[in-house]
Design an enzyme around this catalytic site. Structure first.
Site, PDB file in Angstrom:
ATOM      1  N   HIS A  11      92.046 -20.924-124.465  1.00 28.61           N
ATOM      2  CA  HIS A  11      90.817 -20.637-125.212  1.00 28.61           C
ATOM      3  C   HIS A  11      90.953 -19.272-125.881  1.00 28.61           C
ATOM      4  CE1 HIS A  11      88.627 -23.480-122.247  1.00 28.61           C
ATOM      5  NE2 HIS A  11      88.816 -24.104-123.397  1.00 28.61           N
ATOM      6  N   PHE A 185      92.179 -15.970-120.937  1.00 30.37           N
ATOM      7  CA  PHE A 185      92.896 -16.164-119.673  1.00 30.37           C
ATOM      8  C   PHE A 185      92.693 -17.567-119.102  1.00 30.37           C
ATOM      9  CE2 PHE A 185      91.614 -11.667-120.024  1.00 30.37           C
ATOM     10  CZ  PHE A 185      92.870 -11.131-120.290  1.00 30.37           C
ATOM     11  N   HIS A 186      92.809 -18.571-119.982  1.00 26.99           N
ATOM     12  CA  HIS A 186      92.718 -19.968-119.566  1.00 26.99           C
ATOM     13  C   HIS A 186      93.960 -20.762-119.992  1.00 26.99           C
ATOM     14  CE1 HIS A 186      88.001 -19.742-119.679  1.00 26.99           C
ATOM     15  NE2 HIS A 186      88.519 -19.063-118.678  1.00 26.99           N
ATOM     16  N   PRO A 187      95.178 -20.243-119.828  1.00 30.48           N
ATOM     17  CA  PRO A 187      96.353 -20.998-120.270  1.00 30.48           C
ATOM     18  C   PRO A 187      96.590 -22.214-119.381  1.00 30.48           C
ATOM     19  CG  PRO A 187      97.056 -19.063-119.053  1.00 30.48           C
ATOM     20  CD  PRO A 187      95.566 -18.952-119.203  1.00 30.48           C
TER      21      PRO A 187
END
Length: 258
Positions: A11, A185-187
């Site tokens: 995101h 920080f949503h990989p």
């Protein structure tokens, strides 16, 4: 395996910065030893206050158009401001409002660059590489400006610092997103679950073609979830623990007693 490191999704978060009309932000706490001490004491005694909350103090999910069946952007309100993520907070009262697209189409990759494990990998998220992603982020910034212009919020805004208020066209807003957007920080999705030739793990999180090896984390998501990843990854971990235990029991030798 060709699927390892491929199909990276994340995101993209685009932050708008504001100078506040009142000294009520975390900037003001950080730059005052008295307020810092008070915040520390309040947390130590009551587990409340600024030290007990995350960066995103409030938020919501919105549709950027009536054609969207479900919300396609997430908005966060952050009670401090800085030029970039991790930078020192501004010396003046300030806050941030941000927007991220919930279902990005863009796919990137993570690849090793060397057999030396200490060499950093090549990471290319390829944000905003599809028309849908670009259009949604621009629409999200316009929506965020409308929210911030409402009377309840407008009274606290002395100045929109970023983007410049003169940044109004789609091209200008897109350029701002490209220049300042960062990971939220949503990989996910670099060891995607599936049964096709490029999938990395099966439905029990076992790596295709390799015995007794599993991947149990956010990388197994076929696509990034429409929101924060924490709860989904906790669920993946709990499910992974269940199937590991089930398979261990199934492999255990049967003991027969007289």
């Amino acid at each position: 395996m060709p699927g390892v490191g491929a199909e990276l999704q994340d995101h993209l978060q685009v932050r708008m910065q504001y100078r506040c009309t009142e000294p009520i932000t975390m900037n003001d706490v950080v730059h005052s030893w008295r307020h810092r001490a008070g915040a520390g004491l309040r947390y130590a005694l009551f587990r409340k206050g600024l030290l007990a909350i995350g960066a995103g103090y409030a938020g919501g999910f919105f549709r950027t158009s009536a054609l969207a069946a479900t919300p396609d952007v997430q908005v966060h309100f952050i009670i401090f401001s800085a030029d970039t993520a991790g930078a020192a907070l501004h010396s003046f009262p300030g806050f941030i409002a941000s927007v991220c697209q919930l279902r990005p189409e863009s796919r990137g990759f993570v690849r090793i660059k060397s057999a030396d494990p200490s060499t950093p990998p090549a990471i290319q998220p390829r944000y905003l590489s599809t028309p849908t992603d670009r259009d949604t982020v621009v629409a999200g910034l316009r929506l965020l400006r409308r929210i911030m212009s409402q009377p309840a919020m407008r009274r606290y805004i002395a100045e929109e610092r970023a983007p410049d208020p003169r940044c109004t066209s789609d091209a200008e807003l897109l350029a701002f997103a490209r220049a300042t957007g960062t990971t939220v920080f949503h990989p996910t999705s670099t060891c995607r679950m599936g049964s096709d030739s490029t999938a990395v793990v099966d439905e029990r999180l076992r790596v295709h073609g390799i015995e007794r090896l599993r991947v149990v984390d956010g990388s197994i998501m076929p696509t990034v979830v429409s929101g924060n990843t924490n709860a989904a990854i906790v669920m993946i971990a709990e499910k992974g623990a269940d199937v590991i235990l089930q398979d261990a029991v199934a492999r255990a030798p049967i003991s027969i007693s007289a």
